[in-house]
Each structure stands twice: as C-alpha cells, then as structure tokens.
Scaffold this motif. Structure first.
Motif, PDB file in Angstrom:
ATOM      1  N   GLY A  99      30.616  49.107  15.149  1.00  0.00           N
ATOM      2  CA  GLY A  99      30.790  50.330  15.922  1.00  0.00           C
ATOM      3  C   GLY A  99      31.809  50.169  17.031  1.00  0.00           C
ATOM      4  N   LEU A 100      31.794  49.006  17.678  1.00  0.00           N
ATOM      5  CA  LEU A 100      32.739  48.756  18.766  1.00  0.00           C
ATOM      6  C   LEU A 100      34.153  48.625  18.224  1.00  0.00           C
ATOM      7  CD1 LEU A 100      30.654  46.212  20.894  1.00  0.00           C
ATOM      8  CD2 LEU A 100      30.645  48.718  20.935  1.00  0.00           C
ATOM      9  N   ALA A 101      34.287  48.092  17.010  1.00  0.00           N
ATOM     10  CA  ALA A 101      35.610  47.970  16.393  1.00  0.00           C
ATOM     11  C   ALA A 101      36.208  49.350  16.121  1.00  0.00           C
ATOM     12  CB  ALA A 101      35.525  47.162  15.105  1.00  0.00           C
ATOM     13  N   ILE A 102      35.436  50.235  15.506  1.00  0.00           N
ATOM     14  CA  ILE A 102      35.972  51.551  15.180  1.00  0.00           C
ATOM     15  C   ILE A 102      36.198  52.380  16.445  1.00  0.00           C
ATOM     16  CG2 ILE A 102      33.675  52.528  14.719  1.00  0.00           C
ATOM     17  CD1 ILE A 102      36.986  53.488  13.018  1.00  0.00           C
ATOM     18  N   LEU A 103      35.337  52.217  17.453  1.00  0.00           N
ATOM     19  CA  LEU A 103      35.551  52.923  18.722  1.00  0.00           C
ATOM     20  C   LEU A 103      36.848  52.469  19.387  1.00  0.00           C
ATOM     21  CD1 LEU A 103      31.961  52.991  20.265  1.00  0.00           C
ATOM     22  CD2 LEU A 103      33.341  54.972  19.620  1.00  0.00           C
ATOM     23  N   SER A 104      37.136  51.176  19.316  1.00  0.00           N
ATOM     24  CA  SER A 104      38.380  50.662  19.896  1.00  0.00           C
ATOM     25  C   SER A 104      39.594  51.241  19.188  1.00  0.00           C
ATOM     26  CB  SER A 104      38.407  49.125  19.802  1.00  0.00           C
ATOM     27  OG  SER A 104      37.342  48.559  20.518  1.00  0.00           O
ATOM     28  N   ILE A 105      39.511  51.330  17.860  1.00  0.00           N
ATOM     29  CA  ILE A 105      40.603  51.891  17.075  1.00  0.00           C
ATOM     30  C   ILE A 105      40.851  53.353  17.449  1.00  0.00           C
ATOM     31  CG2 ILE A 105      41.309  52.560  14.732  1.00  0.00           C
ATOM     32  CD1 ILE A 105      39.740  50.032  13.771  1.00  0.00           C
ATOM     33  N   ILE A 106      39.766  54.101  17.537  1.00  0.00           N
ATOM     34  CA  ILE A 106      39.874  55.538  17.849  1.00  0.00           C
ATOM     35  C   ILE A 106      40.385  55.743  19.272  1.00  0.00           C
ATOM     36  CG2 ILE A 106      38.567  57.664  18.176  1.00  0.00           C
ATOM     37  CD1 ILE A 106      36.775  56.655  15.850  1.00  0.00           C
ATOM     38  N   MET A 107      39.866  54.937  20.211  1.00  0.00           N
ATOM     39  CA  MET A 107      40.315  55.040  21.605  1.00  0.00           C
ATOM     40  C   MET A 107      41.815  54.833  21.702  1.00  0.00           C
ATOM     41  SD  MET A 107      39.230  52.697  24.900  1.00  0.00           S
ATOM     42  CE  MET A 107      40.058  51.257  24.198  1.00  0.00           C
ATOM     43  N   PHE A 108      42.323  53.820  21.024  1.00  0.00           N
ATOM     44  CA  PHE A 108      43.763  53.538  21.065  1.00  0.00           C
ATOM     45  C   PHE A 108      44.567  54.651  20.415  1.00  0.00           C
ATOM     46  CE2 PHE A 108      47.712  51.511  19.724  1.00  0.00           C
ATOM     47  CZ  PHE A 108      48.063  50.841  20.884  1.00  0.00           C
ATOM     48  N   GLU A 109      43.984  55.248  19.360  1.00  0.00           N
ATOM     49  CA  GLU A 109      44.693  56.290  18.611  1.00  0.00           C
ATOM     50  C   GLU A 109      44.785  57.609  19.386  1.00  0.00           C
ATOM     51  OE1 GLU A 109      46.757  58.157  15.599  1.00  0.00           O
ATOM     52  OE2 GLU A 109      46.215  56.013  15.661  1.00  0.00           O
ATOM     53  N   VAL A 110      43.708  58.012  20.068  1.00  0.00           N
ATOM     54  CA  VAL A 110      43.666  59.363  20.632  1.00  0.00           C
ATOM     55  C   VAL A 110      43.786  59.417  22.150  1.00  0.00           C
ATOM     56  CG1 VAL A 110      42.241  60.119  18.699  1.00  0.00           C
ATOM     57  CG2 VAL A 110      41.141  59.504  20.868  1.00  0.00           C
ATOM     58  N   ASP A 111      43.661  58.281  22.834  1.00  0.00           N
ATOM     59  CA  ASP A 111      43.668  58.318  24.294  1.00  0.00           C
ATOM     60  C   ASP A 111      44.996  58.881  24.810  1.00  0.00           C
ATOM     61  OD1 ASP A 111      42.470  58.030  26.711  1.00  0.00           O
ATOM     62  OD2 ASP A 111      42.207  55.861  26.605  1.00  0.00           O
ATOM     63  N   GLU A 112      44.920  59.682  25.845  1.00  0.00           N
ATOM     64  CA  GLU A 112      46.104  60.370  26.360  1.00  0.00           C
ATOM     65  C   GLU A 112      46.596  59.716  27.645  1.00  0.00           C
ATOM     66  OE1 GLU A 112      44.655  64.318  26.778  1.00  0.00           O
ATOM     67  OE2 GLU A 112      44.900  64.802  24.661  1.00  0.00           O
TER      68      GLU A 112
END
Length: 245
Positions: free
Chosen positions: A232-245
């Motif tokens: 879960g932490l891996a996918i959250l890190s991926i998403i955070m990097f992808e969408v963070d503004e």
C-alpha cells in the motif's frame, strides 16, 4: 512549527481557543511559551498561523496572524482498503499512509485474514488507530485528519468503493508494467480513488474477480513480491509523485 487541529474555525477572525489534551501537550510536553508560533488547522484544509497569547490551566489562546490554504493535500482523495494484517502492522501502515497523503483508511476483513476481531475491543482499537492518524497528520503538515473507518467485510468494502471515481487492486497476476503505467496516468482528473491491498497471503482469486467485476483495475507493482505493509505504501508513493501539484 508545531501543528494542532481545532474544529469549527470558520468564524475565527482574531484568535483561536485550544482545549482538551492539546493544552497539556503545549504546556507540559512541548513547554511552549506566550509569544511562540504555532500552526492550527481546521481539519478541512485551511491553516491558521498563530502566536500564543495566553496559557491557562485548561485553555490556550492563540492570536491569528495569517490564514491560508494548506498545501499538503493531494488533488485526489485516496481511500486505502487495507486487508487486516497480523500483530501491530496496521498501526505502521496508518502512520505512513497518512504521511503519504491518504484521505481515509478502511480495515478490511478478507477470506485470508488471520486476525480475529474481538467485538468488545473494536471501539478501543479504532480510537487508537485514529489517534495514530491524527498524530501522523500533525507531524506531516496535513490540512485534514485522515479517518480510520470501522472494519468492513470485503463485500462491504466493494460496495463502499462503488462511490469512488476509480479503484485499483495490485495483484501478482496483473498485466505488465506498461499497462499499469497507463492506468496510473489515468488517475489525473479523478476526484476519488480506492486502493485494495490484501492481508498476508494476498487476496483470494474470487475476491480479485469480484473487484474486477465491480470495475476495479488490476495493476502490478513490479517483479517483486511485496509484504502487505509495503504494498500500500508503494502504490501511495507512486500516486503521490504522479499527481502532487
């Protein structure tokens, strides 16, 4: 700067009154003094930069010096549906998921869940879990307090997930990395996202099929098998990097 969460601040213009356990924390743990700066959040994404003006026995008063929108929140609300793990792993998952930007966490009882939930201790556990979430929110500068929801069965979690714009379920038999990268990029513009993570032993095949029938997209996290507290932490890190503004 130390951060505190105070509800119902929409009408605050001059000062903020802090009560409850935060008073003891300010006075006796942090040993803050009159004139020192603190950050107060309304829990809905607005931050108030303040200066402590009075420290009483049960109340701390802080004068508002600036008000602004919190910058720590992701543009998408992420719900982590976490298969209930053994021992105290969920506490670590909650802490780190909050740091990574999760909006809420749902502990899920799946077919391969080993832990037996004592109904008499559920409320106490949820109080502890939400305390961990609040502490992690303060530490990481969040503008909201992510909520740990009551335990759900897998079917209940799927019903809840139907209200979200998109759902992902990492699975070792998913299609390759290119497909998964395309799915991750498709998150842009969505307002809400669910992530399903299995317990030790992963999801049963029929559970994955149920999630796919509901509309979830099956992705891979790479060629390595990740533990439940890592996935879960891996996918959250991926998403955070992808969408963070």
């Amino acid at each position: 700067m130390h951060r505190f969460f105070v509800d119902n601040l929409s009408g605050a213009s001059d000062n903020i009154i802090i009560t409850g356990s935060d008073v003891n924390h300010i006075k006796n743990v942090l040993r803050l003094r009159v004139g020192e700066k603190i950050m107060v959040s309304d829990g809905s994404g607005t931050d108030y930069e303040c200066s402590i003006s009075d420290i009483g026995s049960d109340v701390v008063t802080a004068d508002i010096e600036d008000v602004f929108k919190n910058a720590a929140e992701l543009p998408i609300k992420i719900t982590l549906f976490q298969g209930m793990p053994k021992s105290d792993k969920l506490e670590l998952i909650i802490q780190k998921a909050v740091e990574l930007g999760v909006y809420e966490i749902v502990p899920v009882i799946t077919k391969r869940t080993v832990v037996k939930i004592d109904d008499k201790k559920v409320d106490k556990k949820l109080d502890r879990y939400n305390g961990i979430a609040e502490s992690a929110g303060k530490q990481s500068g969040r503008g909201i307090v992510p909520v740990v929801k009551p335990f759900m069965s897998f079917k209940q979690a799927l019903e809840y997930a139907k209200t979200l714009d998109m759902n992902l379920i990492p699975y070792e038999e998913a299609r390759g990395m290119e497909y998964s990268r395309e799915v991750i990029k498709d998150i842009h513009g969505k307002k809400s996202l669910g992530i399903f993570i299995g317990p030790e032993g992963g999801f049963a095949k029929e559970e994955v099929d149920m999630a796919l029938d509901m509309g979830a997209k099956c992705i891979t996290l790479g060629n390595r098998i990740l533990r439940t507290e890592t996935a879960g932490l891996a996918i959250l890190s991926i998403i955070m990097f992808e969408v963070d503004e």
